[in-house]
Design a protein around this motif. Structure first.
Motif, PDB file in Angstrom:
ATOM      1  N   VAL A  12     -21.125 -23.883   3.079  1.00 25.14           N
ATOM      2  CA  VAL A  12     -19.825 -23.398   3.543  1.00 25.14           C
ATOM      3  C   VAL A  12     -19.993 -22.009   4.143  1.00 25.14           C
ATOM      4  N   LEU A  13     -19.587 -21.871   5.416  1.00 23.41           N
ATOM      5  CA  LEU A  13     -19.710 -20.597   6.126  1.00 23.41           C
ATOM      6  C   LEU A  13     -18.322 -20.146   6.572  1.00 23.41           C
ATOM      7  N   PRO A  14     -17.617 -19.347   5.774  1.00 24.16           N
ATOM      8  CA  PRO A  14     -16.273 -18.905   6.162  1.00 24.16           C
ATOM      9  C   PRO A  14     -16.315 -17.870   7.279  1.00 24.16           C
ATOM     10  N   GLU A  15     -15.264 -17.886   8.100  1.00 23.24           N
ATOM     11  CA  GLU A  15     -15.036 -16.778   9.017  1.00 23.24           C
ATOM     12  C   GLU A  15     -14.381 -15.653   8.219  1.00 23.24           C
ATOM     13  N   SER A  16     -14.300 -14.471   8.803  1.00 20.75           N
ATOM     14  CA  SER A  16     -13.666 -13.359   8.089  1.00 20.75           C
ATOM     15  C   SER A  16     -13.021 -12.380   9.064  1.00 20.75           C
ATOM     16  N   ASP A  17     -12.221 -12.906   9.973  1.00 17.14           N
ATOM     17  CA  ASP A  17     -11.531 -12.057  10.946  1.00 17.14           C
ATOM     18  C   ASP A  17     -10.136 -11.710  10.432  1.00 17.14           C
ATOM     19  N   ASP A  72     -11.192 -20.072   8.187  1.00 11.45           N
ATOM     20  CA  ASP A  72     -11.709 -21.056   9.157  1.00 11.45           C
ATOM     21  C   ASP A  72     -13.193 -21.378   8.969  1.00 11.45           C
ATOM     22  N   PRO A  73     -13.583 -21.985   7.849  1.00 12.45           N
ATOM     23  CA  PRO A  73     -15.004 -22.185   7.584  1.00 12.45           C
ATOM     24  C   PRO A  73     -15.633 -23.329   8.381  1.00 12.45           C
ATOM     25  N   TRP A  74     -16.925 -23.226   8.593  1.00 15.10           N
ATOM     26  CA  TRP A  74     -17.774 -24.348   8.954  1.00 15.10           C
ATOM     27  C   TRP A  74     -18.268 -24.969   7.657  1.00 15.10           C
ATOM     28  N   MET A  75     -18.383 -26.303   7.624  1.00 12.55           N
ATOM     29  CA  MET A  75     -18.910 -27.002   6.458  1.00 12.55           C
ATOM     30  C   MET A  75     -19.990 -27.970   6.952  1.00 12.55           C
ATOM     31  N   VAL A  76     -21.244 -27.656   6.621  1.00 13.66           N
ATOM     32  CA  VAL A  76     -22.387 -28.452   7.068  1.00 13.66           C
ATOM     33  C   VAL A  76     -22.953 -29.189   5.861  1.00 13.66           C
ATOM     34  N   SER A  77     -23.022 -30.529   5.955  1.00  9.67           N
ATOM     35  CA  SER A  77     -23.383 -31.345   4.793  1.00  9.67           C
ATOM     36  C   SER A  77     -24.506 -32.319   5.100  1.00  9.67           C
ATOM     37  N   VAL A  78     -25.327 -32.582   4.093  1.00 11.46           N
ATOM     38  CA  VAL A  78     -26.338 -33.625   4.160  1.00 11.46           C
ATOM     39  C   VAL A  78     -26.415 -34.277   2.791  1.00 11.46           C
ATOM     40  N   GLY A  79     -26.614 -35.597   2.757  1.00  9.20           N
ATOM     41  CA  GLY A  79     -26.668 -36.268   1.468  1.00  9.20           C
ATOM     42  C   GLY A  79     -26.897 -37.757   1.604  1.00  9.20           C
ATOM     43  N   VAL A  80     -26.603 -38.476   0.529  1.00  9.23           N
ATOM     44  CA  VAL A  80     -26.803 -39.926   0.491  1.00  9.23           C
ATOM     45  C   VAL A  80     -25.484 -40.605   0.178  1.00  9.23           C
ATOM     46  N   GLY A  81     -25.361 -41.845   0.627  1.00 13.16           N
ATOM     47  CA  GLY A  81     -24.150 -42.610   0.370  1.00 13.16           C
ATOM     48  C   GLY A  81     -24.475 -44.042  -0.002  1.00 13.16           C
TER      49      GLY A  81
END
Length: 223
Positions: free
Chosen positions: A54-59, A203-212
């Motif tokens: 999770v990469l939040p913005e902070s403006d 306004d975060p970016w959410m980058v995910s990797v995993g299994v399903g």
């Protein structure tokens, strides 16, 4: 962002293992939940256990002169998608994540917060052999609670969720997944001691990797 607390510290690893263990247990238990629950790469239900960065913005939008940094985090997340057709799915994804907020000018910590950000999206999937890329649009609710700063309070808010990714069929219903989401329009008012201080645009970016694991939901009801 200048403030990043490494997620690979021993204390952080223990916390993430404790959070991820129930999610992983759910995913691993699915094939054994019912004798009839066979994996199906074309099934109507897909459950994923993901690691999400999770990469939040902070403006800041206000005029207080305060500039802040919001800490980045890696957390476990759970995603459940139900396919209405071969190409159209409804997905919900969520996690609990904690962030520290810092005064950019002097590096002082303003507050620690916990965030519960459920997201509901409508997705379009396209089959390309073992690969199934998709795009989606939906809504996100950013629930902010347990602020630790003295008299600090941040307001919850709704936002727009845009995203996409790809699922790769591994066989037997198992999937490898990569997903990226951008949350837009999360404006949280900051109050200190009950008085309005400023508005932060997360306004975060959410980058995910995993299994399903993909299967037919009605198999869960089979006797």
């Amino acid at each position: 962002m200048t403030n990043f607390k490494p997620f690979y510290s021993l204390a952080a690893v223990k916390r993430y293992v404790l959070l991820a263990a129930p999610l992983m247990a759910i995913a691993l238990a699915l094939p054994a939940a019912s004798p009839a629950l066979a994996g199906d790469n074309q099934g109507n239900t897909l459950i994923k256990v993901l690691g999400t960065y999770v990469l939040p913005e902070s403006d800041l939008k206000g005029a207080s002169g305060l500039t802040i940094d919001v800490e980045e985090r890696a957390v476990p997340t759970l995603s459940i998608a139900y396919f209405l057709t071969n190409n159209i799915a409804v997905e919900t994804i969520c996690c609990f994540t904690s962030h520290s907020i810092f005064n950019q000018a002097n590096g002082a910590k303003i507050s620690d917060v916990w965030i519960f950000p459920p997201t509901l999206s409508l997705q379009y999937h396209q089959q390309l052999g073992a690969f199934k890329p998709y795009v989606g649009v939906g809504v996100n609710y950013m629930a902010i609670f347990d602020e630790s700063g003295p008299g600090i309070d941040l307001k919850n808010d709704w936002g727009l969720a845009l995203g996409g990714g790809v699922d790769v069929a591994l066989g037997g219903g198992w999937q490898l997944s990569f997903d990226v989401k951008k949350i837009i329009g999360i404006d949280s008012d900051i109050h200190a001691g009950g008085a309005y201080l400023d508005t932060v645009e997360l306004d975060p970016w959410m980058v995910s990797v995993g299994v399903g694991y993909r299967f037919n939901f009605q198999d869960l009801l089979a006797q």
